[in-house]
Every structure is written in C-alpha cells, then in structure tokens.
Design a protein around this motif. Structure first.
Motif, PDB file in Angstrom:
ATOM      1  N   GLY A 148       0.786  -1.230   0.000  1.00  0.00           N
ATOM      2  CA  GLY A 148       0.000   0.000   0.000  1.00  0.00           C
ATOM      3  C   GLY A 148       0.815   1.276   0.000  1.00  0.00           C
ATOM      4  O   GLY A 148       0.276   2.367  -0.187  1.00  0.00           O
ATOM      5  N   MET A 149       2.133   1.160   0.209  1.00  0.00           N
ATOM      6  CA  MET A 149       2.980   2.358   0.226  1.00  0.00           C
ATOM      7  C   MET A 149       3.150   2.928  -1.176  1.00  0.00           C
ATOM      8  O   MET A 149       3.421   2.185  -2.113  1.00  0.00           O
ATOM      9  CB  MET A 149       4.374   2.013   0.764  1.00  0.00           C
ATOM     10  N   LYS A 150       3.022   4.254  -1.280  1.00  0.00           N
ATOM     11  CA  LYS A 150       3.231   4.926  -2.570  1.00  0.00           C
ATOM     12  C   LYS A 150       4.685   5.372  -2.701  1.00  0.00           C
ATOM     13  O   LYS A 150       5.264   5.871  -1.749  1.00  0.00           O
ATOM     14  CB  LYS A 150       2.306   6.134  -2.690  1.00  0.00           C
ATOM     15  N   ASN A 151       5.235   5.219  -3.880  1.00  0.00           N
ATOM     16  CA  ASN A 151       6.629   5.597  -4.182  1.00  0.00           C
ATOM     17  C   ASN A 151       7.643   4.970  -3.224  1.00  0.00           C
ATOM     18  O   ASN A 151       8.574   5.652  -2.770  1.00  0.00           O
ATOM     19  CB  ASN A 151       6.838   7.125  -4.143  1.00  0.00           C
ATOM     20  N   PRO A 152       7.502   3.700  -2.895  1.00  0.00           N
ATOM     21  CA  PRO A 152       8.401   3.127  -1.885  1.00  0.00           C
ATOM     22  C   PRO A 152       9.870   3.138  -2.300  1.00  0.00           C
ATOM     23  O   PRO A 152      10.737   3.429  -1.466  1.00  0.00           O
ATOM     24  CB  PRO A 152       7.887   1.686  -1.712  1.00  0.00           C
ATOM     25  N   LEU A 153      10.154   2.835  -3.565  1.00  0.00           N
ATOM     26  CA  LEU A 153      11.559   2.799  -4.003  1.00  0.00           C
ATOM     27  C   LEU A 153      12.175   4.189  -3.941  1.00  0.00           C
ATOM     28  O   LEU A 153      13.308   4.360  -3.480  1.00  0.00           O
ATOM     29  CB  LEU A 153      11.656   2.258  -5.434  1.00  0.00           C
ATOM     30  N   THR A 157       1.876   2.259  10.296  1.00  0.00           N
ATOM     31  CA  THR A 157       2.597   1.233   9.547  1.00  0.00           C
ATOM     32  C   THR A 157       1.943   1.174   8.171  1.00  0.00           C
ATOM     33  O   THR A 157       0.844   1.715   7.976  1.00  0.00           O
ATOM     34  CB  THR A 157       2.464  -0.138  10.232  1.00  0.00           C
ATOM     35  N   PRO A 158       2.597   0.532   7.200  1.00  0.00           N
ATOM     36  CA  PRO A 158       1.937   0.410   5.902  1.00  0.00           C
ATOM     37  C   PRO A 158       0.528  -0.183   6.038  1.00  0.00           C
ATOM     38  O   PRO A 158      -0.389   0.196   5.310  1.00  0.00           O
ATOM     39  CB  PRO A 158       2.870  -0.527   5.132  1.00  0.00           C
ATOM     40  N   GLU A 159       0.347  -1.058   7.002  1.00  0.00           N
ATOM     41  CA  GLU A 159      -0.943  -1.736   7.165  1.00  0.00           C
ATOM     42  C   GLU A 159      -2.001  -0.840   7.819  1.00  0.00           C
ATOM     43  O   GLU A 159      -3.186  -0.974   7.529  1.00  0.00           O
ATOM     44  CB  GLU A 159      -0.767  -3.026   7.980  1.00  0.00           C
ATOM     45  N   THR A 160      -1.612   0.058   8.716  1.00  0.00           N
ATOM     46  CA  THR A 160      -2.626   0.906   9.366  1.00  0.00           C
ATOM     47  C   THR A 160      -2.913   2.163   8.546  1.00  0.00           C
ATOM     48  O   THR A 160      -3.887   2.868   8.818  1.00  0.00           O
ATOM     49  CB  THR A 160      -2.178   1.366  10.785  1.00  0.00           C
ATOM     50  N   SER A 161      -2.073   2.463   7.547  1.00  0.00           N
ATOM     51  CA  SER A 161      -2.240   3.696   6.783  1.00  0.00           C
ATOM     52  C   SER A 161      -3.392   3.589   5.787  1.00  0.00           C
ATOM     53  O   SER A 161      -3.487   2.622   5.037  1.00  0.00           O
ATOM     54  CB  SER A 161      -0.947   4.008   6.025  1.00  0.00           C
ATOM     55  N   HIS A 215       4.863   9.847   4.191  1.00  0.00           N
ATOM     56  CA  HIS A 215       5.103  10.923   5.181  1.00  0.00           C
ATOM     57  C   HIS A 215       4.257  10.725   6.449  1.00  0.00           C
ATOM     58  O   HIS A 215       4.499  11.395   7.446  1.00  0.00           O
ATOM     59  CB  HIS A 215       4.910  12.324   4.569  1.00  0.00           C
ATOM     60  N   GLY A 216       3.318   9.785   6.401  1.00  0.00           N
ATOM     61  CA  GLY A 216       2.573   9.427   7.609  1.00  0.00           C
ATOM     62  C   GLY A 216       3.152   8.221   8.335  1.00  0.00           C
ATOM     63  O   GLY A 216       2.562   7.737   9.305  1.00  0.00           O
ATOM     64  N   VAL A 247       7.903   7.624  11.618  1.00  0.00           N
ATOM     65  CA  VAL A 247       8.217   7.226  12.992  1.00  0.00           C
ATOM     66  C   VAL A 247       8.118   5.705  13.155  1.00  0.00           C
ATOM     67  O   VAL A 247       8.888   5.098  13.896  1.00  0.00           O
ATOM     68  CB  VAL A 247       7.312   7.958  14.011  1.00  0.00           C
ATOM     69  N   ALA A 248       7.184   5.094  12.432  1.00  0.00           N
ATOM     70  CA  ALA A 248       7.048   3.632  12.509  1.00  0.00           C
ATOM     71  C   ALA A 248       8.311   2.950  11.984  1.00  0.00           C
ATOM     72  O   ALA A 248       8.793   1.971  12.573  1.00  0.00           O
ATOM     73  CB  ALA A 248       5.824   3.171  11.723  1.00  0.00           C
ATOM     74  N   PHE A 249       8.865   3.464  10.891  1.00  0.00           N
ATOM     75  CA  PHE A 249      10.098   2.863  10.359  1.00  0.00           C
ATOM     76  C   PHE A 249      11.299   3.170  11.256  1.00  0.00           C
ATOM     77  O   PHE A 249      12.164   2.321  11.464  1.00  0.00           O
ATOM     78  CB  PHE A 249      10.352   3.341   8.923  1.00  0.00           C
ATOM     79  N   LEU A 250      11.341   4.385  11.817  1.00  0.00           N
ATOM     80  CA  LEU A 250      12.502   4.792  12.621  1.00  0.00           C
ATOM     81  C   LEU A 250      12.566   4.082  13.970  1.00  0.00           C
ATOM     82  O   LEU A 250      13.627   3.999  14.580  1.00  0.00           O
ATOM     83  CB  LEU A 250      12.472   6.312  12.844  1.00  0.00           C
ATOM     84  N   THR A 251      11.420   3.604  14.440  1.00  0.00           N
ATOM     85  CA  THR A 251      11.398   2.901  15.724  1.00  0.00           C
ATOM     86  C   THR A 251      11.380   1.386  15.540  1.00  0.00           C
ATOM     87  O   THR A 251      11.369   0.646  16.527  1.00  0.00           O
ATOM     88  CB  THR A 251      10.152   3.306  16.545  1.00  0.00           C
ATOM     89  N   GLY A 252      11.340   0.937  14.290  1.00  0.00           N
ATOM     90  CA  GLY A 252      11.318  -0.499  14.029  1.00  0.00           C
ATOM     91  C   GLY A 252       9.933  -1.120  14.147  1.00  0.00           C
ATOM     92  O   GLY A 252       9.785  -2.335  14.045  1.00  0.00           O
ATOM     93  N   LEU A 253       8.910  -0.281  14.372  1.00  0.00           N
ATOM     94  CA  LEU A 253       7.541  -0.810  14.447  1.00  0.00           C
ATOM     95  C   LEU A 253       7.077  -1.263  13.064  1.00  0.00           C
ATOM     96  O   LEU A 253       6.281  -2.192  12.939  1.00  0.00           O
ATOM     97  CB  LEU A 253       6.581   0.243  15.002  1.00  0.00           C
ATOM     98  N   ALA A 254       7.565  -0.583  12.029  1.00  0.00           N
ATOM     99  CA  ALA A 254       7.346  -1.045  10.652  1.00  0.00           C
ATOM    100  C   ALA A 254       8.687  -1.534  10.128  1.00  0.00           C
ATOM    101  O   ALA A 254       9.715  -0.899  10.361  1.00  0.00           O
ATOM    102  CB  ALA A 254       6.822   0.092   9.777  1.00  0.00           C
TER     103      ALA A 254
END
Ligand SMILES: [Mn+2]
Length: 328
Positions: free
Chosen positions: A80-85, A150-154, A160-161, A164-171
């Motif tokens: 579901g992430m846009k422009n991930p690469l 996370t990608p799943e809750t977005s 840009h939303g 923090v999930a990626f930086l904390t390892g939650l995603a």
C-alpha cells in the motif's frame, strides 16, 4: 533586533558549526510544491541570518537536492505504500549526508521536503551519535500528526505518515531497496520519543501510541497545562544526559500562522508556542539536529502570496529559536 542566548552544547565537538542539508523532495505525499520549500526558506534569508546574526559557520553544498538520479522509472505500490523505491532511495542518501555532518560533531539542520525525509535525517544522526558518544538519542516530534502509521494501518499509503514507525522499528521491510537498509544502528527507541502538538491522530496510530506507552502531548494537554509545563514534562521525560533531534513539522502550528502546508489542521500551536518549544530545546544544550518540514509555498499562498510568505517566515523563526535566538 536579534539577540542570542547561546548555550554551551553538550554533545557537539564543533558547537559553532552547522551542517545544512536542503532537501527538495515531495515523494512522501501527493501534493507538489513542498519541494520548493528549501529555496523559499533560503531566499528569505534564513542561512544568512544563522551566519551573520547567530554567528554560525555553515557547512552547506549550496545545493537543493532533488535526488533526480535516484528516481526509479517505475515505482509500484508495496504493502500500500506509494513511491516506496523513491522514498527509500532518497532517505538512504539523506541519511548518509546527515550522518557525515553529525559524525563531525556539528549540529545538522535539514530543510525539507515532506516529513518522510525524517527517515533519512533521524537515522543518520542516531547512527552518528551511537558511534561518536556510545549512546541513544531522543527525538522530539512536533506535529499535528503522529506519523507513526505502519503500511498496514495507513489509509492513504503516503509514507510521510509513516516515518516514525520505520525509525522505531515498528514497521519493517526486509528488502534492502525498501527501507531494509534501516538497521539497528539507525533506529530510535519508542521510550526516547516525545510528541508535542498532536491533534489529528488515526485510530491505528492511537492504538500504537497506547500499546507502546509513547510519551505524547496533544493540544488538549497544552490547553490544560500550558506550553511551559508541557516542555518541563517533555524534557523531563528525556532527561538532561540525552542528545536531542528536533523534528518540526510546520503543520504543528495553527493554519492561522502556517497556512501553506499539505495537511493543515485547525486548533494548533500559536507561533509563540512553537518558538517557545524551540527555545526550550535550545536551552537544554542537548540539540544535535533539527528538521523543518512540510512548508509548501504553493498551497494557500493567499493574496500577494501573504500566506506562503508568513509560513516561510514562521519556519525561519522556529529554526532561529532552536539555534539560539532569544527575545532579550
Ligand atoms: Mn509530520
């Protein structure tokens, strides 16, 4: 008149230097124009003021990075992430740029760009601080939004939303080319994270904040206690022995003060409350990096561009306050 109240920084070996990275990137969300912010901030005199009025030596390559060479020809959605690469490649490169400054022992100022770029800035300083000082840093995230989907809750898939999930390892994502480069060294603990200014938090994000006991001060808390007490509590949570990365989304300010931003939410901080947050962080002597993000001069520019002008002016004020400007 500009007056400075310089505090001796505790965690910088080159306290009179600032590493500046200008990031003209908008791929973490859908609205063009936020990539024009660094040029607008610089054109309004921000860097000149930091040098001539606050006395810093700036290390800047005089470039607004658009990272065009890193853009893939195709960038299909992933989870579901846009422009991930694109977002991953840009933030990885930015992480290296910020790391290089922070490793030198200078404070790093990053001018965004949308808030996805914090994946790059925070990971870069976290790594440098761990290597240089052998300790974890704290992050103060000033924002209307929690940016911890996370990608799943977005719902939107806009990265840009999610920073923090990626930086904390939650995603997490295993693929190297989609944030797999974020390793333990780059991450920050949820225990060292403090939010200020929240007022538009998604249901899934509320659950994440509660589950992990994350320190968060909403506008309700600020109404109740006042910004002075909130800063005492926020800085008390961090402690005075911890380097601080300040990630400031201009949409934390009320749209009255900062209308030109991608996701404005009414009921926000006054400009003075925003400046006060920055002043308090400066006063700790623990600031090691600041991001200013989500200024979009092309949105709600207003008659004679007054809205865009005021938003840029507010952003410049926040940066100067964090770096030592004082009223008296
Ligand atoms: Mn944000």
């Amino acid at each position: 008149m500009i007056t400075t109240s310089m505090v001796t920084p505790k965690f910088l070996t080159k306290p009179d230097e600032i590493g500046v990275v200008a990031v003209g990137f908008s791929g973490g969300q859908c609205k063009p124009g936020v990539d024009a912010a660094p040029s607008a901030l610089i054109a309004s005199g921000l860097l000149t003021q930091l040098h001539t009025e606050l006395g810093y030596n700036l290390h800047h390559d005089d470039t607004v990075h658009s990272y065009k060479d890193l853009m893939p020809s195709e960038d299909p959605d992933v989870r579901g992430m846009k422009n991930p690469l694109a977002v991953s490649a840009v933030t990885k490169k930015l992480s290296e740029q910020v790391y290089a400054h922070a490793k030198e022992g200078r404070c790093v100022l990053t001018l965004g760009g949308d808030h996805s770029i914090a994946i790059g800035t925070v990971s870069g300083t976290a790594k440098a601080i761990k290597e240089r000082l052998g300790r974890e840093m704290a992050v103060i995230w000033v924002d209307a939004h929690a940016d911890i989907n996370t990608p799943e809750t977005s719902d939107s898939g806009n990265i840009h939303g999610m920073p923090v999930a990626f930086l904390t390892g939650l995603a997490k994502e295993k693929r190297e080319e989609i944030f797999g480069w974020l390793q333990k060294d780059n991450l920050v603990s949820v225990k060292k994270l403090v939010y200020i200014g929240l007022r538009d938090v998604d249901r899934g994000e509320k659950q994440i904040l509660q589950e992990h006991g994350i320190c968060a001060f909403s506008m309700h808390d600020i109404d109740r206690h006042g910004i002075g007490r909130i800063m005492e509590m926020a800085l008390g949570h961090i402690g005075n022995d911890t380097p601080i990365h300040l990630s400031f989304d201009v949409d934390a300010l009320d749209p009255m003060w900062a209308p030109s931003t991608g996701t404005p939410v009414r009921g926000g901080l006054t400009l003075r409350e925003g400046d006060y947050i920055a002043e308090c962080v400066h006063a700790t002597g623990s600031l090691i990096a600041m991001d200013l993000v989500e200024v979009n001069p092309t949105l709600e520019p207003g008659v004679n561009d007054i809205g865009a002008h005021e938003t840029v002016r507010a952003g410049c004020s926040l940066v100067r306050c964090a770096l030592g400007e004082s009223l008296l």
